[in-house]
Motif scaffolding. Structure first.
Motif, PDB file in Angstrom:
ATOM      1  N   ALA A 158       0.852  -1.186   0.000  1.00 13.56           N
ATOM      2  CA  ALA A 158       0.000   0.000   0.000  1.00 13.56           C
ATOM      3  C   ALA A 158       0.888   1.236   0.000  1.00 13.56           C
ATOM      4  CB  ALA A 158      -0.900  -0.018   1.212  1.00 13.56           C
ATOM      5  N   ASP A 159       0.246   2.367  -0.181  1.00 13.18           N
ATOM      6  CA  ASP A 159       0.960   3.633  -0.250  1.00 13.18           C
ATOM      7  C   ASP A 159       1.793   3.822   1.014  1.00 13.18           C
ATOM      8  OD1 ASP A 159       1.800   6.021  -1.111  1.00 13.18           O
ATOM      9  OD2 ASP A 159      -0.048   7.099  -0.664  1.00 13.18           O
ATOM     10  N   ALA A 160       3.040   3.393   1.006  1.00 10.43           N
ATOM     11  CA  ALA A 160       3.873   3.457   2.202  1.00 10.43           C
ATOM     12  C   ALA A 160       4.825   4.639   2.099  1.00 10.43           C
ATOM     13  CB  ALA A 160       4.649   2.164   2.366  1.00 10.43           C
ATOM     14  N   ALA A 161       5.519   4.889   3.185  1.00  5.56           N
ATOM     15  CA  ALA A 161       6.502   5.972   3.145  1.00  5.56           C
ATOM     16  C   ALA A 161       7.707   5.501   2.357  1.00  5.56           C
ATOM     17  CB  ALA A 161       6.904   6.325   4.568  1.00  5.56           C
ATOM     18  N   PRO A 162       8.309   6.374   1.546  1.00  2.41           N
ATOM     19  CA  PRO A 162       9.525   5.979   0.852  1.00  2.41           C
ATOM     20  C   PRO A 162      10.575   5.627   1.897  1.00  2.41           C
ATOM     21  CG  PRO A 162       9.158   8.346   0.669  1.00  2.41           C
ATOM     22  CD  PRO A 162       7.931   7.763   1.284  1.00  2.41           C
ATOM     23  N   SER A 163      11.229   4.480   1.719  1.00  2.00           N
ATOM     24  CA  SER A 163      12.151   4.067   2.771  1.00  2.00           C
ATOM     25  C   SER A 163      13.415   4.894   2.665  1.00  2.00           C
ATOM     26  CB  SER A 163      12.459   2.582   2.635  1.00  2.00           C
ATOM     27  OG  SER A 163      13.129   2.370   1.415  1.00  2.00           O
ATOM     28  N   GLY A 171      10.158  13.155   2.612  1.00  2.00           N
ATOM     29  CA  GLY A 171       9.987  12.844   1.197  1.00  2.00           C
ATOM     30  C   GLY A 171      10.908  13.673   0.316  1.00  2.00           C
ATOM     31  N   GLY A 172      11.161  14.894   0.720  1.00  4.09           N
ATOM     32  CA  GLY A 172      12.095  15.742   0.014  1.00  4.09           C
ATOM     33  C   GLY A 172      11.519  16.450  -1.201  1.00  4.09           C
ATOM     34  N   GLY A 173      10.252  16.189  -1.530  1.00  3.15           N
ATOM     35  CA  GLY A 173       9.632  16.885  -2.652  1.00  3.15           C
ATOM     36  C   GLY A 173       9.376  18.341  -2.297  1.00  3.15           C
ATOM     37  N   LEU A 174       9.110  19.147  -3.317  1.00  2.00           N
ATOM     38  CA  LEU A 174       8.950  20.576  -3.066  1.00  2.00           C
ATOM     39  C   LEU A 174       7.740  20.862  -2.190  1.00  2.00           C
ATOM     40  CD1 LEU A 174      10.852  22.711  -3.922  1.00  2.00           C
ATOM     41  CD2 LEU A 174       9.263  23.372  -5.739  1.00  2.00           C
ATOM     42  N   HIS A 175       6.594  20.170  -2.465  1.00  2.00           N
ATOM     43  CA  HIS A 175       5.425  20.479  -1.640  1.00  2.00           C
ATOM     44  C   HIS A 175       5.573  19.914  -0.241  1.00  2.00           C
ATOM     45  CE1 HIS A 175       4.379  16.499  -3.062  1.00  2.00           C
ATOM     46  NE2 HIS A 175       3.381  16.438  -2.208  1.00  2.00           N
ATOM     47  N   GLN A 176       6.438  18.881  -0.092  1.00  2.00           N
ATOM     48  CA  GLN A 176       6.702  18.403   1.263  1.00  2.00           C
ATOM     49  C   GLN A 176       7.526  19.414   2.046  1.00  2.00           C
ATOM     50  OE1 GLN A 176       7.693  15.069  -0.674  1.00  2.00           O
ATOM     51  NE2 GLN A 176       6.313  13.669   0.381  1.00  2.00           N
ATOM     52  N   LEU A 183       1.892  13.937   3.836  1.00  2.00           N
ATOM     53  CA  LEU A 183       2.560  12.800   4.471  1.00  2.00           C
ATOM     54  C   LEU A 183       2.136  11.494   3.826  1.00  2.00           C
ATOM     55  CD1 LEU A 183       2.076  13.885   8.138  1.00  2.00           C
ATOM     56  CD2 LEU A 183       4.278  13.435   7.095  1.00  2.00           C
ATOM     57  N   PRO A 184       3.028  10.503   3.824  1.00  2.00           N
ATOM     58  CA  PRO A 184       2.583   9.159   3.430  1.00  2.00           C
ATOM     59  C   PRO A 184       1.600   8.640   4.482  1.00  2.00           C
ATOM     60  CG  PRO A 184       4.873   9.151   4.134  1.00  2.00           C
ATOM     61  CD  PRO A 184       4.455  10.571   4.102  1.00  2.00           C
ATOM     62  N   ALA A 238      16.548  15.217  10.782  1.00  2.00           N
ATOM     63  CA  ALA A 238      15.582  15.976   9.988  1.00  2.00           C
ATOM     64  C   ALA A 238      16.277  16.758   8.892  1.00  2.00           C
ATOM     65  CB  ALA A 238      14.798  16.923  10.898  1.00  2.00           C
ATOM     66  N   ALA A 239      17.493  17.236   9.205  1.00  4.56           N
ATOM     67  CA  ALA A 239      18.199  18.061   8.222  1.00  4.56           C
ATOM     68  C   ALA A 239      18.844  17.230   7.128  1.00  4.56           C
ATOM     69  CB  ALA A 239      19.255  18.906   8.938  1.00  4.56           C
ATOM     70  N   LEU A 240      19.065  15.942   7.422  1.00  3.66           N
ATOM     71  CA  LEU A 240      19.773  15.094   6.453  1.00  3.66           C
ATOM     72  C   LEU A 240      19.195  15.143   5.043  1.00  3.66           C
ATOM     73  CD1 LEU A 240      20.999  11.747   8.036  1.00  3.66           C
ATOM     74  CD2 LEU A 240      22.294  13.440   6.746  1.00  3.66           C
ATOM     75  N   PRO A 241      17.889  14.936   4.894  1.00  6.53           N
ATOM     76  CA  PRO A 241      17.342  14.972   3.525  1.00  6.53           C
ATOM     77  C   PRO A 241      17.592  16.312   2.860  1.00  6.53           C
ATOM     78  CG  PRO A 241      15.626  14.372   5.110  1.00  6.53           C
ATOM     79  CD  PRO A 241      16.847  14.638   5.879  1.00  6.53           C
ATOM     80  N   LEU A 242      17.538  17.396   3.664  1.00  7.06           N
ATOM     81  CA  LEU A 242      17.771  18.721   3.086  1.00  7.06           C
ATOM     82  C   LEU A 242      19.190  18.830   2.583  1.00  7.06           C
ATOM     83  CD1 LEU A 242      15.887  20.967   5.645  1.00  7.06           C
ATOM     84  CD2 LEU A 242      15.126  20.101   3.434  1.00  7.06           C
ATOM     85  N   LEU A 243      20.118  18.335   3.407  1.00 10.08           N
ATOM     86  CA  LEU A 243      21.511  18.404   2.993  1.00 10.08           C
ATOM     87  C   LEU A 243      21.748  17.534   1.764  1.00 10.08           C
ATOM     88  CD1 LEU A 243      23.230  18.368   6.468  1.00 10.08           C
ATOM     89  CD2 LEU A 243      22.860  20.278   4.928  1.00 10.08           C
ATOM     90  N   ARG A 244      21.092  16.360   1.765  1.00  9.02           N
ATOM     91  CA  ARG A 244      21.227  15.469   0.611  1.00  9.02           C
ATOM     92  C   ARG A 244      20.693  16.164  -0.639  1.00  9.02           C
ATOM     93  NH1 ARG A 244      19.756  10.698   3.549  1.00  9.02           N
ATOM     94  NH2 ARG A 244      21.711   9.807   4.320  1.00  9.02           N
ATOM     95  N   LEU A 245      19.595  16.882  -0.439  1.00  4.48           N
ATOM     96  CA  LEU A 245      18.976  17.599  -1.552  1.00  4.48           C
ATOM     97  C   LEU A 245      19.995  18.551  -2.160  1.00  4.48           C
ATOM     98  CD1 LEU A 245      15.997  17.616  -2.596  1.00  4.48           C
ATOM     99  CD2 LEU A 245      15.812  19.840  -1.471  1.00  4.48           C
ATOM    100  N   GLY A 246      20.689  19.290  -1.267  1.00  3.06           N
ATOM    101  CA  GLY A 246      21.693  20.233  -1.738  1.00  3.06           C
ATOM    102  C   GLY A 246      22.808  19.511  -2.491  1.00  3.06           C
ATOM    103  N   ARG A 247      23.239  18.361  -1.905  1.00  3.85           N
ATOM    104  CA  ARG A 247      24.314  17.628  -2.525  1.00  3.85           C
ATOM    105  C   ARG A 247      23.880  17.089  -3.884  1.00  3.85           C
ATOM    106  NH1 ARG A 247      26.773  13.406   1.434  1.00  3.85           N
ATOM    107  NH2 ARG A 247      24.901  12.321   0.837  1.00  3.85           N
TER     108      ARG A 247
END
Lengths: 485, 760
Positions: free
Chosen positions: A99-104, A149-154, A234-235, B744-753
């Motif tokens: 199911a729609d899970a969080a990206p690991s 998630g790292g997406g822009l809207h996230q 959020l997932p 929490a900052a890790l993904p942000l830093l990864r994003l930059g990298r």
């Protein structure tokens, strides 16, 4: 002796171990599952123990009170910790399904456990500054999960969440500092006595600021903007955990501080709380009626349901507190389950947007049964669980002569029915807009189904045999108000 | 329409549904046996939710028994009918299951003595009705009808809940029987009127009374067995049942009589008018059901014992003739493919058994002699004569009976007699035996009871006695001999014949009467339903607009207002507080902080912004230095320096990557509202801070820490001892915060990298 610390220490230790095993995802996931299970077992044991022998207390470092930091595991705190543990298990379990899970990612599991550690610490502590610390822990983990998630809207959601919540937390800190300056105490029982001795005119603004900060945490009107701005990104498994725990920490703190520590607080505060509650209900339910994205609908419903809980607290009576506790526990389970059902709807139809899904009543009737049961619980149709909370609130409001509040609460529940029906009509009854659509057959959803049906069964059993939970909530409310039998 | 015409393949009855019909059938038989052998009332009680005082109390008296017989008896026939009607239709098992659940809910509702338990089953019937009405849910129209039914009854249900709770609090009991027993003790309570009005709202929505009646004809989107069962024989009578239940307690109240008679009569008249506007046989039947429900409501409101008997008799008679008529409509739909009366004439040739059932049911509906409907009309006439109603009510009643005669004639004569002139693709066909047995059985019973009313006298008498205690037992038999009924029947038949002869003309006339639509509550319902999303959209777009500065403004602004109000309320106390002026170094440190904070507003370059914000930290460090915490000050200096250096390094590294979403920082805008709000906020908070810190301070804690630091905690630096010993748990939490902040900052830093590696 250190039992009351367990619900906080176990997830904290698990989080640490998960950080250490970042490089081996398999091992990390194993540790996460084991940690969650251990937490569930310990919090269940603690819950049962507290039920039998009463509140357990421990002062860190064995300092005499009020000098050390005290942890108290009482019925209310342990029950909420148990719900937190249960939800953590469901979330971790969900990660195993299709199911729609969080990206690991390596940071997911540590942050999940960290969130629960912060929340459980807040449920157990009996020290005002320490409460702030646990708020901060929960806040940081929530931020990490939002940005995960790292997406822009996230990132946009994370930013909004962070800014608004940091302001709320800072206000809480200012309130703590001012209360400390006025009383010289931080321990709950010492604070209660000291505030009672304080000049009422000095105490009132302090109470006001404290309540305001907590209302911002609890997502009450008009301070709730952070919740609908962030939850829908959020997932689903994480969203379920958030909706079960995050705003509830604020609710818990209001209940603890204004139902227990600072009783009786000035009546003006409870009146104000009642109106805030009513406005939260209305604004929340209208937001839900407006949206078409299931996640947004459910997020807005949380605000409306928080309004109900606040209304119960505003009754400032034992029955009111009973209702608030019942509603809080019930809502944590029901809302989380509904989110997971929405995730399954998404998995089958491919959309969260109701305008673009449909056809599930014919193809997935059991999902319909689960949704119906949970939705009726949320609306409060008897004999489903939400009814008992609503009944307690309405009965208490009527007996206190709060007719206008009662009328609002009842009308809001009609609109709740309307918006839940919207999901039913669109996702289940309406034919799928794409005629070529077929529900996907071979997907691994067993873990997701175990989670959803387990929660649905708990909700159903609360509905048909409510005595256990109501009796429990009543006992917890009695313990809060200090009139223990 | 469920079937296509001539679909012979699906004529074989569905075995599953026939087997399921055995459940209600056996219940019916057991019930009948028990009624004969065990004297009423039956009572039993189990505790359910003791902490709320809610018990499962069972109370079966004559009224409940009558309902139980109807629920199980007609339920059996409905399932048998469905076995024929729904044969071969997908989803029939689901319908059967829902029907059985519905039956259970109905049984629960009529045997519960506790108001809240009754409410629970009441709501369940609404929900199950929603699911059953939505059987053909692929159609938009059906979904809207189902939604309407649930919203209207749900709204009424919530009024009912409030009314029940209020009533329970006034009467200090939630048991209906206790409530009736002690009614004279609380009828003077001022809140009683409100409670009763709320209960009326609940009962009227459920029983389709004006102004909530409009949902019922729309609910005809349900398959015919469902309509016959829910929307004619059982569920819609639940509201009347409740009123009849409570009648013993409140029948003497003026409010009770006036509201029930007025609403019941206007519902009956309005529904009679609407009956003539329809061309769909099922909707005609639906409106005539609404008219009957109105008559029943009126009868409950009438004082006198005859009225109680009339309620019981009409309940029974209506079920015996209306359910068969619905089955007839279903057979026509099934066999001829339409329910529109213009396309249905001379059906007798194709469907002789259905025609026979229609005729006998229609005779009963018209109240002609030798039918049970005649007995009902008889009792009704006596009840009205007994209680000296207004003339208007009498006239209305005659008009309603007349329309009822005409509607019966349409269903029996217009449809089945005459010549079939409509061109058809296939010959209409008669239904299979499960579709004929139920209507024929019911109409036969109607004739039987019409000829020998003593057969049902015990049950009707018991029901009437439950509504009005102390009633004469032989009432039904006595009533049968009365004469005024002859004139009443004659006038009704006369009016009915006139209406029937001019049905098309009346229809054309009324169809043009659009004011009935515009004024009607249904258009009001649709307006409200359309208004709700508009209101929701308007409010939500304003409150949740998606702009962070706006959210922050609301947060800070509300906080300022709240604090301003609270400080204002307590102002007299504050005036007495002496606030000492701070010393010069402290002022300078504050100025440094303020300068740093202000400068952040005007700097655009990220690096400079970072340096400027460092001023705030240095200012605080200076403040610590001059307020007696030099060690803290040094720590703060060190932390601040390291922070700025590290953050600057990171920024410089990130800068090599193309700029992402930081354009919002580029345009500082002066927002006057925000300026005012922040100044207010600062002023109020500072004032509060000054006042509170001017209060005498309880230094128990700091004195203890100071005294115990060396002997008990073995540390000379008190601050350190506090951090690592006295309040070590805070420190543990803060270490956690650091760890999680990093995660929490890790993904942000990864994003930059990631962005940088893409760039290179």
């Amino acid at each position: 002796m250190m039992w009351p610390l367990a619900p906080m220490l176990v997830p904290l230790a698990t989080a640490l171990l998960c950080v250490l095993t970042q490089s081996t995802p398999r091992r990390q996931q194993m540790i996460s599952v084991v940690g969650a299970t251990v937490l569930l077992i310990t919090s269940t044991l603690l819950f049962l123990e507290v039920q039998q022998v009463g509140a357990l207390r421990v002062v860190l470092g064995h300092w005499p009170l009020p000098f050390g930091i005290e942890f108290v595991a009482d019925v209310l705190g342990t029950a909420l910790a148990l719900v937190a543990a249960l939800m953590l298990n469901v979330t971790v379990l969900w990660q195993w399904s299709d199911a729609d899970a969080a990206p690991s990612s390596p940071t997911l599991h540590p942050l999940l456990h960290g969130l629960v550690a912060g929340v459980c610490g807040a449920f157990m502590t009996a020290d005002l500054f320490n409460l702030y610390v646990w708020f901060e822990v929960a806040l940081m983990c929530a931020l990490g999960l939002l940005a995960h998630g790292g997406g822009l809207h996230q990132l946009d959601a994370a930013l909004k969440y962070f800014v608004l919540n940091v302001i709320g937390t800072m206000l809480f800190l200012v309130a703590v500092a001012l209360i400390y300056a006025a009383t010289g105490h931080l321990n709950f029982s010492a604070l209660g006595d000291a505030m009672a001795r304080l000049d009422a005119a000095v105490a009132l603004p302090l109470y006001g600021l404290l309540l305001f900060a907590l209302l911002a945490k609890a997502a009450a009107f008009p301070l709730y903007a952070w919740l609908p701005a962030s939850y829908h990104t959020l997932p689903p498994p994480v969203l379920a955990l958030f909706s079960a725990l995050l705003a509830k920490v604020g609710i818990y703190a209001i209940l603890r501080l204004f139902g227990n520590v600072f009783t009786p607080a000035p009546a003006l505060l409870y009146d104000a709380l009642g109106w805030i509650a009513v406005l939260s209900m209305i604004a929340g339910v209208l937001g839900a009626a407006y949206h078409w994205d299931m996640r947004r609908i459910l997020a807005f419903h949380s605000i409306s349901q928080i309004g109900y809980i606040l209304l119960a607290i505003a009754m400032a009576s034992r029955t009111g507190d009973t209702a608030a506790i019942f509603f809080t526990l019930h809502h944590s389970l029901v809302k989380a389950s509904l989110i997971l059902v929405a995730a399954l709807v998404f998995r089958y139809t491919g959309h969260y947007d109701l305008r673009r899904c449909g056809g599930l009543y014919a193809s997935r009737p059991w999902l319909g049964v689960a949704f119906l049961l949970l939705a009726l619980s949320l609306v409060g149709i008897p004999p489903f669980s939400g009814f008992w909370g609503k009944y307690l609130i309405v009965r208490e409001a009527l007996s206190q002569g709060a007719y206008l509040w009662t009328a609002c609460a009842l009308l809001v529940s009609v609109v709740t029915l309307y918006s839940m029906m919207k999901i039913w009509l669109e996702a289940f009854w309406k034919p799928h807009p794409d005629p070529a659509w077929r529900a996907p057959e071979h997907v691994r959803l067993a873990p997701a189904w175990v989670g959803v049906s387990g929660l649905a069964l708990v909700v159903l059993s609360i509905g048909v045999a409510p005595e256990a939970l109501i009796g429990f909530a009543d006992a917890a409310a009695g313990a809060l108000r200090g009139d223990v039998p | 329409m469920v079937h296509s015409v001539g679909d012979q393949e699906t004529q074989r009855p569905d075995v599953l549904l026939l087997v399921l019909a055995l459940f209600p059938a056996s219940m019916f038989l057991v019930l009948l046996y028990a009624l004969i052998t065990q004297p009423l009332p039956w009572a039993a009680s189990w505790t359910w939710v003791p902490s709320l005082g809610i018990d499962l109390t069972l109370w079966v008296d004559g009224l409940a028994a009558q309902f139980l017989l109807l629920i199980t008896g007609i339920g059996t026939l409905v399932l048998i009918y469905a076995a024929g009607y729904l044969a071969g239709v997908t989803g029939r098992a689901r319908v059967a299951l829902l029907l059985l659940l519905f039956m259970a809910a109905m049984i629960g509702a009529v045997i519960s003595d506790h108001l809240i338990v009754l409410f629970m089953f009441w709501e369940l019937t609404s929900v199950l009705s929603f699911l059953l009405v939505g059987f053909s849910h692929e159609q938009e129209n059906t979904r809207r009808s189902a939604q309407q039914a649930l919203l209207v009854t749900g709204l009424g249900g919530l009024a009912l809940l409030a009314g029940f709770i209020l009533l329970g609090q006034i009467a200090e009991t939630y048991s209906i029987q206790d409530l009736i027993a002690r009614a004279d003790r609380f009828v003077g309570d001022a809140r009683l009127s409100a409670a009763l009005l709320l209960i009326f709202a609940g009962a009227f929505t459920k029983s389709a009374q004006f102004p909530f009646h409009f949902w019922l004809p729309n609910a005809m989107a349900a398959p015919t067995p469902v309509s016959a069962y829910l929307h004619s024989a059982t569920m819609v009578k639940l509201g009347i049942y409740l009123l009849a239940r409570l009648d013993a307690a409140f029948s003497d109240l003026l409010l009770w009589e006036v509201v029930l008679v007025a609403v019941g009569t206007s519902t009956a008249v309005g529904a009679a008018l609407q009956t003539m506007r329809e061309r769909d046989l099922k909707r005609i039947l639906a409106w005539s059901t609404v008219a009957t429900l109105g008559t029943l409501t009126m009868l409950v409101g009438l004082p006198g014992q005859g009225a109680a008997l009339a309620v019981a008799t009409l309940f029974f008679a209506h079920a015996l003739y209306k359910a068969p008529l619905f089955f007839v409509a279903g057979n026509l739909d099934h066999g001829a493919g339409t329910r529109i009366i213009d396309q249905l004439t001379g059906m007798r040739r194709y469907m002789p058994w259905t025609a026979a059932a229609a005729l006998l049911a229609a005779i009963s509906m018209a109240g002609l002699p030798l039918s049970f409907g005649f007995i009902a009309k008889d009792v009704l006439t006596i009840a009205k004569a007994e209680s000296e109603v207004f003339k208007a009510v009498s006239y209305a009643s005659v008009f309603v009976s007349g329309v009822s005669v005409a509607a019966a004639a349409v269903a029996a004569i217009h449809v089945f007699w005459g010549r079939d002139t409509v061109p058809r693709e296939a010959h209409p066909h008669e239904g299979s035996w499960p579709m004929l047995f139920p209507p024929l059985l019911l109409v036969t019973l109607g004739v039987l009871f019409g000829l020998a009313p003593t057969l049902v006298d015990p049950i009707l008498g018991a029901a009437a006695r439950a509504i009005a205690p102390g009633l004469d037992a032989d009432a039904v038999r006595n009533a049968y001999d009365a004469t005024p009924v002859i004139s009443a029947t004659l006038s009704a038949v006369l009016i009915g014949v006139v209406i029937y002869r001019n049905w098309d003309r009346m229809h054309a006339l009324l169809e043009r009467a659009h004011f009935l639509d515009v004024l009607g509550p249904e258009s009001w319902y649709w307006r409200k339903l359309a208004f709700l999303p508009k209101l929701a959209a308007w409010l939500t777009r304003r409150l949740q607009h998606g702009r962070l500065p706006g959210y922050v403004l609301v947060l800070i602004g509300t906080c300022s207002v709240v604090l301003f109000a609270l400080v204002g309320v307590t102002w007299p106390t504050w005036q007495a507080v002496e606030v000492s002026a701070p010393e010069l170094p402290v002022l300078l440190a504050c100025a440094l902080i303020a300068a740093g904070a202000l400068a952040t507003l005007f700097v655009r370059d990220h690096l400079v912004l970072l340096l400027v914000s460092g001023l705030v930290g240095y200012g605080s460090a200076a403040l610590f230095l001059f307020t007696g915490a030099p060690d803290l000050a040094f720590t703060q200096f060190a932390v601040e320096t390291v922070f700025v250096v590290v953050a600057a390094t990171l920024l410089v590294r990130l800068r090599r990557a193309p700029a992402t979403a930081s354009s919002a920082l580029r345009e500082p805008v002066l927002r006057p509202v925000a300026l005012v709000v922040s100044i207010t906020f600062a002023v109020v908070l500072t004032a509060l801070l000054l006042f509170v810190s001017a209060q005498p301070f309880d230094s128990t804690l700091s004195e203890y820490f100071g005294a115990q630091s060396v002997p008990a905690a073995h540390g000379r630096n008190v601050v350190n001892v506090i951090i690592v010993d006295f309040r070590a748990l805070d420190t543990l939490g803060e270490i956690g915060v650091l760890l999680f902040a990093l995660l929490a900052a890790l993904p942000l830093l990864r994003l930059g990298r990631g962005a940088r590696s893409e760039a290179t």
